[in-house]
Scaffold this motif. Sequence first.
Motif, short mmCIF file in Angstrom:
data_model
loop_
_atom_site.label_atom_id
_atom_site.label_comp_id
_atom_site.label_asym_id
_atom_site.label_seq_id
_atom_site.Cartn_x
_atom_site.Cartn_y
_atom_site.Cartn_z
N ARG A 128 44.19 40.31 12.41
CA ARG A 128 45.30 40.93 13.07
C ARG A 128 45.65 40.24 14.51
N GLN A 129 44.30 39.85 15.23
CA GLN A 129 44.53 39.04 16.15
C GLN A 129 45.30 37.72 15.89
N VAL A 130 45.10 36.73 14.82
CA VAL A 130 45.71 35.85 14.29
C VAL A 130 47.18 36.22 14.20
N ALA A 131 47.23 37.39 13.37
CA ALA A 131 48.81 37.66 13.40
C ALA A 131 49.63 37.86 14.63
N VAL A 132 49.04 38.23 15.46
CA VAL A 132 49.55 38.10 17.16
C VAL A 132 49.90 36.73 17.35
N LYS A 133 48.96 35.78 17.46
CA LYS A 133 49.02 34.46 17.90
C LYS A 133 50.07 33.89 16.75
N MET A 134 50.24 34.19 15.51
CA MET A 134 51.48 33.55 14.74
C MET A 134 53.00 34.37 15.19
N GLY A 135 52.93 35.24 15.80
CA GLY A 135 54.05 36.13 16.12
C GLY A 135 54.55 37.03 15.09
N LEU A 136 53.38 37.35 14.21
CA LEU A 136 53.75 38.28 13.21
C LEU A 136 53.73 39.83 13.53
N LEU A 137 53.14 40.06 14.76
CA LEU A 137 52.86 41.08 15.36
C LEU A 137 53.09 40.99 16.89
N ASN A 138 53.66 42.06 17.63
CA ASN A 138 53.70 41.84 19.09
C ASN A 138 52.15 42.23 19.57
N LYS A 139 51.68 43.28 19.15
CA LYS A 139 50.29 43.36 19.56
C LYS A 139 49.61 43.84 18.52
N LEU A 163 52.10 48.61 14.05
CA LEU A 163 52.09 48.88 12.59
C LEU A 163 52.79 47.91 11.66
N ASN A 164 52.09 47.09 10.98
CA ASN A 164 52.68 46.22 9.86
C ASN A 164 53.28 46.89 8.73
N ASP A 165 53.99 45.94 7.68
CA ASP A 165 54.57 46.50 6.63
C ASP A 165 53.64 47.33 5.81
N ARG A 166 52.26 46.95 5.65
CA ARG A 166 51.37 47.52 4.69
C ARG A 166 50.83 48.97 5.37
N ASP A 167 50.78 48.82 6.70
CA ASP A 167 50.44 50.07 7.50
C ASP A 167 51.36 51.25 7.12
N ILE A 168 52.62 50.98 7.33
CA ILE A 168 53.69 51.73 7.04
C ILE A 168 53.66 52.32 5.44
N THR A 169 53.78 51.32 4.71
CA THR A 169 53.68 51.80 3.22
C THR A 169 52.51 52.74 2.90
N LEU A 170 51.24 52.48 3.39
CA LEU A 170 50.10 53.30 3.18
C LEU A 170 50.43 54.58 3.93
N GLY A 171 51.10 54.78 4.86
CA GLY A 171 51.30 56.19 5.60
C GLY A 171 50.41 56.12 6.64
#
Length: 240
Positions: A148-159, A163-171
Amino acid sequence: MNTNLDQIAEKYDSLHEDWKNLETTVRHKEFQNFIKHVNSYDSVLEIGLGDGAFTELLNSKFKRTIAVDGSSKAIEILSNNDKLKEVEFVHSYAESIPANIKSKNIVMSHILEHINEPIEALKNIKNNNMLDETVLYISVPNAMSLHRQVAVKMGLLNKETDLNDRDITLGHVRVYTPETLKRDIISSGLNIIEFGGVMIKPLTNRQIEKDWNKDIINGYIELGNHYPEICGDIYIIAKK
């Protein structure tokens, strides 16, 4: 009834089909983290069932397994599992488990991130379902996981806590950090006996399942014992 829970339960296998073997391995590690604190195998109460992998492990070890879930669909699916025929299933939300259900051992694996009012739920469990000697095991996904820290560095998450798409899908309604998990447990009046992590996870589940062999996975699981703050999952052992 929360129909969203039923929808998630109905398609849970397909939601994690690409990394089911990895998840099963991680659940075995979670089981080991929990079981070393158990001093009685008379009964266990599991709150939140997922695909039943943890339920099977508990049922193989304890004389009595009580399995609680807010989804009637999850209970319907798992009650047809031949390995779970002796399990006592209860349809209830974590926030309102009947007070006559008590156990010396309680497991909440990957459920707290789904609950709208986690502190109130933990208070109710502490007051209604825990005995003085009860061991409570809680695990959640970790916002500070390397992937998740890498995802922030890649711009996929703001912080990291977004919640990412998988988080939302899993409730999921939140992603815990080690600090916020400890805060909620302490705020509920429980005492933290142990904090730990399950596995260092630098990549996504799908990438790990596709490219890593068992030796690599087990190596990163063992490494997680030394660096819990950046593991993919974190856990706490709590008591009254």
